[in-house]
Design a protein around this motif. Structure first.
Motif, PDB file in Angstrom:
ATOM      1  N   UNK A   1     -20.383  36.015  25.589  1.00 11.57           N
ATOM      2  CA  UNK A   1     -20.358  34.779  26.366  1.00 11.57           C
ATOM      3  C   UNK A   1     -19.248  34.901  27.399  1.00 11.57           C
ATOM      4  N   UNK A   2     -19.549  34.532  28.645  1.00 14.16           N
ATOM      5  CA  UNK A   2     -18.543  34.556  29.703  1.00 14.16           C
ATOM      6  C   UNK A   2     -18.346  33.155  30.263  1.00 14.16           C
ATOM      7  N   UNK A   3     -17.093  32.716  30.300  1.00 17.27           N
ATOM      8  CA  UNK A   3     -16.709  31.411  30.830  1.00 17.27           C
ATOM      9  C   UNK A   3     -15.894  31.642  32.089  1.00 17.27           C
ATOM     10  N   UNK A   4     -16.243  30.966  33.171  1.00 13.46           N
ATOM     11  CA  UNK A   4     -15.558  31.252  34.435  1.00 13.46           C
ATOM     12  C   UNK A   4     -15.281  29.987  35.244  1.00 13.46           C
ATOM     13  N   UNK A   5     -14.203  30.066  36.022  1.00 13.58           N
ATOM     14  CA  UNK A   5     -13.829  29.047  37.005  1.00 13.58           C
ATOM     15  C   UNK A   5     -13.601  29.767  38.331  1.00 13.58           C
ATOM     16  N   UNK A   6     -14.182  29.227  39.412  1.00 11.82           N
ATOM     17  CA  UNK A   6     -14.056  29.942  40.658  1.00 11.82           C
ATOM     18  C   UNK A   6     -14.112  29.078  41.905  1.00 11.82           C
ATOM     19  N   UNK A   7     -13.912  29.757  43.041  1.00 13.92           N
ATOM     20  CA  UNK A   7     -13.956  29.118  44.344  1.00 13.92           C
ATOM     21  C   UNK A   7     -14.860  29.956  45.264  1.00 13.92           C
ATOM     22  N   UNK A   8     -15.629  29.261  46.100  1.00  9.98           N
ATOM     23  CA  UNK A   8     -16.467  29.915  47.103  1.00  9.98           C
ATOM     24  C   UNK A   8     -16.108  29.412  48.491  1.00  9.98           C
ATOM     25  N   UNK A   9     -16.254  30.311  49.480  1.00 10.33           N
ATOM     26  CA  UNK A   9     -16.066  29.924  50.879  1.00 10.33           C
ATOM     27  C   UNK A   9     -17.338  30.275  51.633  1.00 10.33           C
ATOM     28  N   UNK A  10     -17.960  29.288  52.246  1.00  4.87           N
ATOM     29  CA  UNK A  10     -19.210  29.475  52.977  1.00  4.87           C
ATOM     30  C   UNK A  10     -18.952  29.659  54.474  1.00  4.87           C
ATOM     31  N   UNK A  11     -19.818  30.449  55.102  1.00  5.26           N
ATOM     32  CA  UNK A  11     -19.671  30.707  56.544  1.00  5.26           C
ATOM     33  C   UNK A  11     -20.620  29.815  57.351  1.00  5.26           C
TER      34      UNK A  11
END
Length: 212
Positions: A202-212
């Motif tokens: 099981x993988x738990x993740x927190x992240x940020x994305x930047x769109x162009x």
């Protein structure tokens, strides 16, 4: 977790002609901090009446990072390609510790190290709740490589590695901070074997994305 995966599967199945006609392109880059919990094989037969419980001798919680690029084709669908690295995790085993059925016990002190890394390819289904908040379902494949090392004080060390293809799926949510910046939280189940060492992960993740 079962409810979450069912929801993800339902999201991944959503498609209509109208949605297909609303094609657009919104590429993005991002980074996720992740924690992967491996469920190991707890009854490996070593022969001669000896067994090994990998949950006892290997660290099952690996912290890492996933860097990815993706494209959101419209408000409901997207795709993402990434690479992940889970840094080395260690575990110390003392002489006399029961390490498997039988019982099988350690005949001396030793430690183990394990790390994993690889590539990911996922399809994403989005369910917008409003302008700021999306539910996400994901389904994809992974190429993973695991390396394990055993270190015996005063004797030396030895290592082995293996790689495999696997499947993964899950879901989560995304909060759109601005038109270009978003934050997300995901949980994914993935297949894992690594030459009969693991059962799944099981993988738990927190992240940020930047769109162009």
């Amino acid at each position: 977790m079962k409810k979450l995966l069912c929801t993800a599967a339902m999201l991944a199945a959503l498609t209509t002609t109208a949605q297909a006609a609303e094609f657009s392109s919104k590429p993005y880059v991002g980074i996720d901090l992740q924690r992967t919990l491996y469920n190991y094989n707890d009854n490996e037969d070593l022969g001669g009446g000896a067994f090994l419980n990998y949950n006892t001798v290997l660290n099952d919680a690996l912290n890492g990072v996933n860097i990815h690029i993706g494209n959101r084709f419209n408000k409901n669908f997207g795709a993402e390609f990434g690479g992940f690295y889970n840094r080395k995790a260690t575990k110390s085993i003392a002489n006399g510790t029961v390490v498997g059925a039988g019982p099988t016990t350690a005949t001396g002190d030793f430690s183990t190290e394990v790390k994993t890394y690889g590539l990911t390819l996922d399809g994403l289904a989005y369910l917008p709740l409003n302008d700021k908040f999306d539910l996400i379902g994901t389904a994809g494949v992974t190429w993973s490589k695991a390396k394990g090392t055993i270190v015996v004080p005063g004797v030396g060390s030895g290592s082995a590695d293996t790689s495999e293809l696997g499947l993964r799926g899950g879901g989560g949510a995304q909060f759109n901070l601005t038109d270009k910046v978003s934050a997300r939280a995901l949980v994914r189940y993935q297949t894992a074997d690594f030459d009969n060492v693991a059962d799944n992960a099981w993988t738990y993740s927190l992240g940020m994305n930047y769109s162009f």
